[in-house]
Enzyme design. Structure first.
Site, PDB file in Angstrom:
ATOM      1  N   SER A 118       3.608  -7.752 -19.692  1.00 44.17           N
ATOM      2  CA  SER A 118       4.580  -6.673 -19.511  1.00 44.17           C
ATOM      3  C   SER A 118       4.381  -5.580 -20.568  1.00 44.17           C
ATOM      4  O   SER A 118       4.243  -5.861 -21.760  1.00 44.17           O
ATOM      5  CB  SER A 118       5.994  -7.240 -19.622  1.00 44.17           C
ATOM      6  OG  SER A 118       6.915  -6.190 -19.615  1.00 44.17           O
ATOM      7  N   THR A 170      12.034  -8.950 -13.780  1.00 49.83           N
ATOM      8  CA  THR A 170      10.801  -8.721 -13.047  1.00 49.83           C
ATOM      9  C   THR A 170      10.447  -9.948 -12.216  1.00 49.83           C
ATOM     10  O   THR A 170      11.232 -10.897 -12.118  1.00 49.83           O
ATOM     11  CB  THR A 170       9.678  -8.220 -14.000  1.00 49.83           C
ATOM     12  OG1 THR A 170       8.571  -7.832 -13.208  1.00 49.83           O
ATOM     13  CG2 THR A 170       9.263  -9.263 -15.019  1.00 49.83           C
ATOM     14  N   LYS A 196      13.693 -10.619  -9.043  1.00 49.91           N
ATOM     15  CA  LYS A 196      14.395  -9.379  -8.685  1.00 49.91           C
ATOM     16  C   LYS A 196      15.431  -9.544  -7.560  1.00 49.91           C
ATOM     17  O   LYS A 196      16.403  -8.810  -7.507  1.00 49.91           O
ATOM     18  CB  LYS A 196      13.385  -8.296  -8.275  1.00 49.91           C
ATOM     19  CG  LYS A 196      12.586  -7.736  -9.431  1.00 49.91           C
ATOM     20  CD  LYS A 196      11.723  -6.590  -8.930  1.00 49.91           C
ATOM     21  CE  LYS A 196      10.856  -6.031 -10.022  1.00 49.91           C
ATOM     22  NZ  LYS A 196      10.163  -4.806  -9.588  1.00 49.91           N
ATOM     23  N   GLY A 210       1.795  -0.477   3.716  1.00 50.32           N
ATOM     24  CA  GLY A 210       2.252  -1.724   3.110  1.00 50.32           C
ATOM     25  C   GLY A 210       3.749  -1.874   3.320  1.00 50.32           C
ATOM     26  O   GLY A 210       4.455  -0.873   3.564  1.00 50.32           O
ATOM     27  N   GLY A 228       5.715  -4.448   1.323  1.00 50.15           N
ATOM     28  CA  GLY A 228       6.223  -5.382   0.307  1.00 50.15           C
ATOM     29  C   GLY A 228       7.402  -4.748  -0.433  1.00 50.15           C
ATOM     30  O   GLY A 228       8.016  -3.791   0.054  1.00 50.15           O
ATOM     31  N   GLY A 229       7.685  -5.268  -1.616  1.00 49.48           N
ATOM     32  CA  GLY A 229       8.834  -4.799  -2.382  1.00 49.48           C
ATOM     33  C   GLY A 229       8.744  -3.330  -2.768  1.00 49.48           C
ATOM     34  O   GLY A 229       9.739  -2.598  -2.700  1.00 49.48           O
ATOM     35  N   ASN A 279       2.022  -1.352   8.445  1.00 46.45           N
ATOM     36  CA  ASN A 279       1.653  -2.622   7.795  1.00 46.45           C
ATOM     37  C   ASN A 279       0.856  -3.504   8.737  1.00 46.45           C
ATOM     38  O   ASN A 279       0.966  -3.408   9.950  1.00 46.45           O
ATOM     39  CB  ASN A 279       2.915  -3.361   7.334  1.00 46.45           C
ATOM     40  CG  ASN A 279       2.607  -4.414   6.288  1.00 46.45           C
ATOM     41  OD1 ASN A 279       1.798  -4.167   5.398  1.00 46.45           O
ATOM     42  ND2 ASN A 279       3.216  -5.576   6.385  1.00 46.45           N
ATOM     43  N   ARG A 280       0.030  -4.357   8.104  1.00 45.93           N
ATOM     44  CA  ARG A 280      -0.769  -5.349   8.814  1.00 45.93           C
ATOM     45  C   ARG A 280       0.167  -6.281   9.593  1.00 45.93           C
ATOM     46  O   ARG A 280      -0.001  -6.474  10.781  1.00 45.93           O
ATOM     47  CB  ARG A 280      -1.541  -6.102   7.716  1.00 45.93           C
ATOM     48  CG  ARG A 280      -2.470  -7.125   8.100  1.00 45.93           C
ATOM     49  CD  ARG A 280      -3.251  -7.544   6.882  1.00 45.93           C
ATOM     50  NE  ARG A 280      -2.429  -8.219   5.861  1.00 45.93           N
ATOM     51  CZ  ARG A 280      -2.907  -8.819   4.798  1.00 45.93           C
ATOM     52  NH1 ARG A 280      -4.207  -8.828   4.575  1.00 45.93           N
ATOM     53  NH2 ARG A 280      -2.112  -9.408   3.934  1.00 45.93           N
ATOM     54  N   TYR A 293      -2.328   1.873 -10.687  1.00 48.90           N
ATOM     55  CA  TYR A 293      -2.643   2.665 -11.888  1.00 48.90           C
ATOM     56  C   TYR A 293      -3.877   2.145 -12.605  1.00 48.90           C
ATOM     57  O   TYR A 293      -4.324   2.709 -13.592  1.00 48.90           O
ATOM     58  CB  TYR A 293      -1.439   2.746 -12.838  1.00 48.90           C
ATOM     59  CG  TYR A 293      -0.906   1.413 -13.269  1.00 48.90           C
ATOM     60  CD1 TYR A 293      -1.460   0.724 -14.339  1.00 48.90           C
ATOM     61  CD2 TYR A 293       0.151   0.828 -12.583  1.00 48.90           C
ATOM     62  CE1 TYR A 293      -0.977  -0.518 -14.718  1.00 48.90           C
ATOM     63  CE2 TYR A 293       0.637  -0.417 -12.950  1.00 48.90           C
ATOM     64  CZ  TYR A 293       0.061  -1.082 -14.025  1.00 48.90           C
ATOM     65  OH  TYR A 293       0.536  -2.314 -14.384  1.00 48.90           O
TER      66      TYR A 293
HETATM   67  P1  ATR Z   1       4.793  -5.557  -3.769  1.00 48.46           P
HETATM   68  O1  ATR Z   1       6.033  -6.408  -3.683  1.00 48.46           O
HETATM   69  O2  ATR Z   1       4.284  -5.363  -5.151  1.00 48.46           O
HETATM   70  O3  ATR Z   1       4.957  -4.279  -3.047  1.00 48.46           O
HETATM   71  P2  ATR Z   1       3.602  -7.391  -1.919  1.00 48.46           P
HETATM   72  O4  ATR Z   1       4.967  -7.872  -1.554  1.00 48.46           O
HETATM   73  O5  ATR Z   1       2.568  -8.382  -2.266  1.00 48.46           O
HETATM   74  O6  ATR Z   1       3.632  -6.374  -3.113  1.00 48.46           O
HETATM   75  O7  ATR Z   1       3.118  -6.477  -0.714  1.00 48.46           O
HETATM   76  C1  ATR Z   1       1.834  -6.102  -0.566  1.00 48.46           C
HETATM   77  C2  ATR Z   1       1.656  -5.352   0.752  1.00 48.46           C
HETATM   78  O8  ATR Z   1       0.273  -5.046   0.858  1.00 48.46           O
HETATM   79  C3  ATR Z   1       2.032  -6.160   1.978  1.00 48.46           C
HETATM   80  O9  ATR Z   1       2.635  -5.322   2.916  1.00 48.46           O
HETATM   81  C4  ATR Z   1       0.687  -6.650   2.499  1.00 48.46           C
HETATM   82  O10 ATR Z   1       0.576  -6.757   3.907  1.00 48.46           O
HETATM   83  P3  ATR Z   1       1.155  -8.033   4.717  1.00 48.46           P
HETATM   84  O11 ATR Z   1       2.640  -7.818   4.752  1.00 48.46           O
HETATM   85  O12 ATR Z   1       0.543  -7.905   6.053  1.00 48.46           O
HETATM   86  O13 ATR Z   1       0.750  -9.231   3.941  1.00 48.46           O
HETATM   87  C5  ATR Z   1      -0.229  -5.522   2.079  1.00 48.46           C
HETATM   88  N1  ATR Z   1      -1.596  -6.010   1.926  1.00 48.46           N
HETATM   89  C6  ATR Z   1      -2.068  -6.865   0.985  1.00 48.46           C
HETATM   90  N2  ATR Z   1      -3.380  -7.103   1.179  1.00 48.46           N
HETATM   91  C7  ATR Z   1      -3.743  -6.391   2.279  1.00 48.46           C
HETATM   92  C8  ATR Z   1      -4.955  -6.217   3.003  1.00 48.46           C
HETATM   93  N3  ATR Z   1      -6.084  -6.824   2.618  1.00 48.46           N
HETATM   94  N4  ATR Z   1      -4.947  -5.406   4.088  1.00 48.46           N
HETATM   95  C9  ATR Z   1      -3.809  -4.778   4.482  1.00 48.46           C
HETATM   96  N5  ATR Z   1      -2.623  -4.915   3.850  1.00 48.46           N
HETATM   97  C10 ATR Z   1      -2.590  -5.695   2.761  1.00 48.46           C
END
Ligand code: ATR
Length: 297
Positions: A24, A71, A75, A136, A138-139, A160-161, A236
């Site tokens: 951190s 963190t 969270k 994406g 995620g969080g 998103n995937r 970053y």
């Molecule tokens: P954070 O909370 O830091 O935002 P996370 O929850 O791990 O990180 O989210 C990562 C995002 O990146 C997710 O939406 C993930 O897609 P999935 O929901 O389909 O898993 C996306 N991601 C990670 N690796 C990926 C890849 N190789 N191709 C496409 N999307 C990817």
């Protein structure tokens, strides 16, 4: 950054709980802020085992902490131990900053505001009336998409995937803020990318050591994007991801994730102390913060 001051019986306490916590940057950032501002406050990192979050929160309260950061992986879980949380934190479903006042715990999410302060500072524009794409779900995507909707974006696409995760976010926005969000898979980029104003990568694609990756491949990038658009990556390390380098090649404005990390901490510190930090101080601390981050890589 500046050395930690002498601690006395009067020194006020701040900290961060998470697991892992060793990497951190927050202790260096907050202790530098206190040193520069002349505040008698110390900020400490605490690694907490997953099952012990409740005990840790109770302990910080008992010991008279002013507040603390939260963190990964706490969270979401921390929310049940708090008395009240901000609307933004409630919509995002995550708290990263807690302020303790008169024995009561108040939760905030400074990630979204931190992102937005950095974005506005670097681009001199905001989300109002803008069409925004988040890559994406995620969080980080959740925090930024909700912020975009709260700040008046005309359209928020979450790409998103796994489509269900994107749909979860778009439903929160459509039901609680405004009916402007849409979830889709990467195949929809061809249609939505050319007309969008701001495209934000929140996936780890392109993050060190996987620096050759990008959420949009090079040839699609050239097809999808054009002058006037803003390309953002919350990565970053490297400072310029492949996604941002492609944006630069097209002459587009780009923003990386350094500012988001910095400003989420600044906003947390402002919440704890109740005082806004002047731009002059921010510039000084930002330079010190950059040096620490670079020296770690
Ligand atoms: P954070 O909370 O830091 O935002 P996370 O929850 O791990 O990180 O989210 C990562 C995002 O990146 C997710 O939406 C993930 O897609 P999935 O929901 O389909 O898993 C996306 N991601 C990670 N690796 C990926 C890849 N190789 N191709 C496409 N999307 C990817």
């Amino acid at each position: 950054m500046e050395p930690v001051k002498t601690v006395t019986g009067k020194t006020k306490l701040l900290g961060v709980i998470g697991n892992p916590i060793e990497h951190s940057i927050s202790p260096e950032l907050h202790n530098t802020l206190s040193a520069v501002l002349g505040n008698d406050i110390i900020y400490l990192p605490f690694r907490v085992d997953t099952g012990n979050i409740g005990k840790a929160v109770e302990g910080l309260k008992t010991l008279g902490f002013l507040g603390f950061n939260v963190t990964i992986p706490f969270k979401e879980k921390v929310i049940e131990y708090l008395h009240q949380i901000s609307r933004e934190a409630e919509l995002i479903g995550a708290v990263n900053t807690v302020k303790i006042t008169d024995g009561k715990l108040y939760g905030f999410n400074t990630d979204a505001e931190g992102f937005y302060r950095s974005f506005r500072r670097e681009t001199e524009t905001g989300f109002e009336n803008k069409q925004v794409i988040l890559l994406g779900a995620g969080g980080a995507s959740r925090a930024i998409s909700i912020k975009a909707a709260l700040e008046g974006a005309s359209k928020v696409y979450i790409v998103n995937r796994s489509i269900e995760k994107a749909e979860n976010i778009s439903t929160v926005i459509n039901q609680n803020i405004d009916n402007i969000a849409k979830a889709c898979g990467y195949e929809c980029m061809q249609k939505i990318a050319p007309t969008s104003d701001i495209i934000i990568n929140t996936t780890p694609l392109g993050m060190y050591p996987d620096i050759g990756s990008s959420p949009v491949n090079d040839s699609d990038f050239l097809k999808f994007f054009k002058e006037g658009q803003i390309i953002v990556d919350i990565i970053y390390n490297p400072v310029k991801s492949r996604f941002l380098l492609n944006g630069e090649k097209l002459g587009l404005r780009t923003v990386n994730g350094l500012g988001m990390l910095f400003y989420q901490g600044i906003y947390a510190y402002e919440i704890w102390t109740g005082k806004t930090i002047e731009d002059e101080v921010l510039d000084k601390v930002y330079n010190a913060y950059l040096k620490v981050l670079v020296s770690r890589e």
